[in-house]
Design a protein around this motif. Structure first.
Motif, PDB file in Angstrom:
ATOM      1  N   ASP A   1       0.862  -1.172   0.000  1.00  0.00           N
ATOM      2  CA  ASP A   1       0.000   0.000   0.000  1.00  0.00           C
ATOM      3  C   ASP A   1       0.903   1.229   0.000  1.00  0.00           C
ATOM      4  N   ASP A   2       0.480   2.340   0.571  1.00  0.00           N
ATOM      5  CA  ASP A   2       1.305   3.548   0.557  1.00  0.00           C
ATOM      6  C   ASP A   2       2.561   3.430   1.403  1.00  0.00           C
ATOM      7  N   THR A   3       2.468   2.698   2.494  1.00  0.00           N
ATOM      8  CA  THR A   3       3.549   2.745   3.485  1.00  0.00           C
ATOM      9  C   THR A   3       4.155   1.397   3.842  1.00  0.00           C
ATOM     10  N   HIS A   4       3.444   0.302   3.594  1.00  0.00           N
ATOM     11  CA  HIS A   4       3.911  -1.000   4.063  1.00  0.00           C
ATOM     12  C   HIS A   4       3.936  -2.030   2.933  1.00  0.00           C
ATOM     13  N   THR A   5       4.763  -3.040   3.145  1.00  0.00           N
ATOM     14  CA  THR A   5       4.779  -4.231   2.301  1.00  0.00           C
ATOM     15  C   THR A   5       4.440  -5.426   3.180  1.00  0.00           C
ATOM     16  N   TYR A   6       3.567  -6.293   2.698  1.00  0.00           N
ATOM     17  CA  TYR A   6       3.066  -7.407   3.496  1.00  0.00           C
ATOM     18  C   TYR A   6       3.339  -8.730   2.787  1.00  0.00           C
ATOM     19  N   THR A   7       3.641  -9.750   3.558  1.00  0.00           N
ATOM     20  CA  THR A   7       3.655 -11.119   3.070  1.00  0.00           C
ATOM     21  C   THR A   7       2.287 -11.709   3.362  1.00  0.00           C
ATOM     22  N   ALA A   8       1.610 -12.224   2.336  1.00  0.00           N
ATOM     23  CA  ALA A   8       0.199 -12.559   2.505  1.00  0.00           C
ATOM     24  C   ALA A   8      -0.155 -13.946   2.001  1.00  0.00           C
ATOM     25  N   ASN A   9      -1.234 -14.481   2.597  1.00  0.00           N
ATOM     26  CA  ASN A   9      -1.860 -15.728   2.162  1.00  0.00           C
ATOM     27  C   ASN A   9      -3.352 -15.487   2.011  1.00  0.00           C
ATOM     28  N   LEU A  10      -4.028 -16.400   1.322  1.00  0.00           N
ATOM     29  CA  LEU A  10      -5.476 -16.304   1.172  1.00  0.00           C
ATOM     30  C   LEU A  10      -6.168 -16.792   2.443  1.00  0.00           C
ATOM     31  N   SER A  11      -7.316 -16.208   2.732  1.00  0.00           N
ATOM     32  CA  SER A  11      -8.119 -16.728   3.834  1.00  0.00           C
ATOM     33  C   SER A  11      -8.675 -18.092   3.440  1.00  0.00           C
ATOM     34  N   GLY A  12      -9.040 -18.883   4.423  1.00  0.00           N
ATOM     35  CA  GLY A  12      -9.587 -20.207   4.133  1.00  0.00           C
ATOM     36  C   GLY A  12     -10.841 -20.124   3.295  1.00  0.00           C
ATOM     37  N   ARG A  13     -11.694 -19.166   3.601  1.00  0.00           N
ATOM     38  CA  ARG A  13     -12.948 -19.017   2.850  1.00  0.00           C
ATOM     39  C   ARG A  13     -12.674 -18.630   1.403  1.00  0.00           C
ATOM     40  N   TYR A  14     -11.734 -17.687   1.193  1.00  0.00           N
ATOM     41  CA  TYR A  14     -11.387 -17.261  -0.161  1.00  0.00           C
ATOM     42  C   TYR A  14     -10.892 -18.460  -0.962  1.00  0.00           C
TER      43      TYR A  14
ATOM     44  N   HIS B   1      -8.771 -11.325   1.842  1.00  0.00           N
ATOM     45  CA  HIS B   1     -10.170 -11.722   1.970  1.00  0.00           C
ATOM     46  C   HIS B   1     -10.980 -11.547   0.688  1.00  0.00           C
ATOM     47  N   ARG B   2     -10.591 -10.584  -0.138  1.00  0.00           N
ATOM     48  CA  ARG B   2     -11.441 -10.295  -1.298  1.00  0.00           C
ATOM     49  C   ARG B   2     -10.624  -9.690  -2.428  1.00  0.00           C
TER      50      ARG B   2
END
Length: 346
Positions: A38-51, A82-83
């Motif tokens: 985003d504007d200020t951060h970098t994230y390591t991400a995974n999908l939610s179980g529902r997604y 999540h989406r």
């Protein structure tokens, strides 16, 4: 959600997000792990179980260039997606093999730089396939011819590009010295996202480094024997420039299998489609019919016969793809090769 200041976060995406939601863009995907920014951060991400559970097709999953709604955790270092926000454009190809699966390359792209080298790799028939797929994505194509310093007939080859991709901007560049790169970047406006596609060894990574003025992508030597390079880029990644232009690099392709609809060929072969309007018969196949305006143009040297063959080949390929999607592989084979095959062929 804090309103993002990024210029690539257009109103089209803003309108899809609730005020309390966090939103970021997918900048990298490798080995099942997403990187968001985003504007200020970098994230390591995974999908939610529902997604993950609700996703069926490959296009249901986030791709590099997508905007997603997420929840940060662990001091804003990790995130759960999540989406997926609705896309503006989607660049895909058919997965290799006999199946009928889509492979998403990148999303939300404004322009696609189709990179080809002005050496042995130069092939206008392959170029037509790339242009076709870019038009299908909803983005605009730009042809970038690299290694102009190794070519003795630059203007002649650019002329071939103009004939094979009518109306598509074409630039010859030297990525080692930067010659022609400034004119190329004039095609892009702040807030736009571009993607680079092309065969391995054509100089995409070197071009990325030149555009960003940084060695962000590794490069490898091209074999002199066959002008082929090895895959340097092994994953898709989005980079940002100081002038608010965003670039997505993609791995080199040995082969581009088309994904889309048959009617989309009209954009790539607009010259043949225009001539078809003057054929004597509305259902003219442009072979031996009397009064064929396309054949007349070929005889006059206005259109290369190879371009007509490519036009017919791409239409057949996409027609078969549509039939497979509608009826399955087995039924499609019967339609195209059975006793009534002329009813379904072009």
């Amino acid at each position: 959600m804090n309103q993002l200041e990024r210029k690539d976060f257009h109103s089209f995406f803003q309108e899809q997000v609730k005020e309390e939601e966090h939103v970021a863009r997918v900048t990298r995907f490798s080995h099942g792990i997403y990187t968001l920014a985003d504007d200020t951060h970098t994230y390591t991400a995974n999908l939610s179980g529902r997604y993950h559970y609700e996703s069926v097709k490959s296009r249901d999953y986030p791709a590099v260039g997508d905007w997603v709604v997420f929840q940060p955790y662990e001091n804003k270092e990790k995130a759960i997606i999540h989406r997926l926000l609705q896309r503006r454009t989607l660049l895909s190809r058919k997965q290799a093999g006999t199946g009928n699966e889509e492979q998403v390359i990148a999303s939300n792209i404004d322009k696609v730089f189709i990179v080809t080298a002005l050496t042995q790799e130069f092939n206008v028939r392959r170029l037509e396939r790339y242009v076709q797929q870019v038009y299908e994505s909803g983005a605009m194509p730009v042809v970038v011819c690299t290694k102009r310093d190794l070519c003795k007939d630059v203007e002649e080859k650019i002329a071939h590009v103009n004939l094979s991709a009518p109306g598509v901007p074409a630039h010859a560049v030297n990525t080692l010295t930067g010659e022609g790169v400034e004119l190329l970047l004039a095609e892009v406006q702040p807030g736009e996202t571009i993607s680079l596609i092309g065969s391995s060894g054509v100089g995409k990574s070197t071009l990325i480094n030149r555009i960003l003025n940084d060695e962000v992508q590794k490069t490898k030597q091209v074999r002199e024997s066959d002008d082929r390079g090895r895959h340097t880029t092994t994953h898709r990644e989005l980079f940002s420039m100081p002038n608010d232009i965003f670039i997505i690099d993609t791995p080199g392709m040995r082969e581009l299998q088309l994904w889309g609809e048959e009617r989309g060929v009209e954009s790539t072969f607009v010259d043949i489609e225009r001539l078809s309007l003057h054929c004597k018969f509305r259902d003219c196949k442009h072979t031996s019919e009397p009064g064929c305006a396309v054949q007349k143009a070929i005889e006059a040297g206005e259109i290369d016969e190879g371009r007509l063959k490519s036009f017919k080949k791409l239409k057949r390929e996409l027609h078969r793809l549509e039939l497979k999607d509608r009826h399955g592989q087995h039924i499609t084979n019967r339609m195209l090769h059975g006793p009534n095959k002329n009813k379904f062929s072009n």
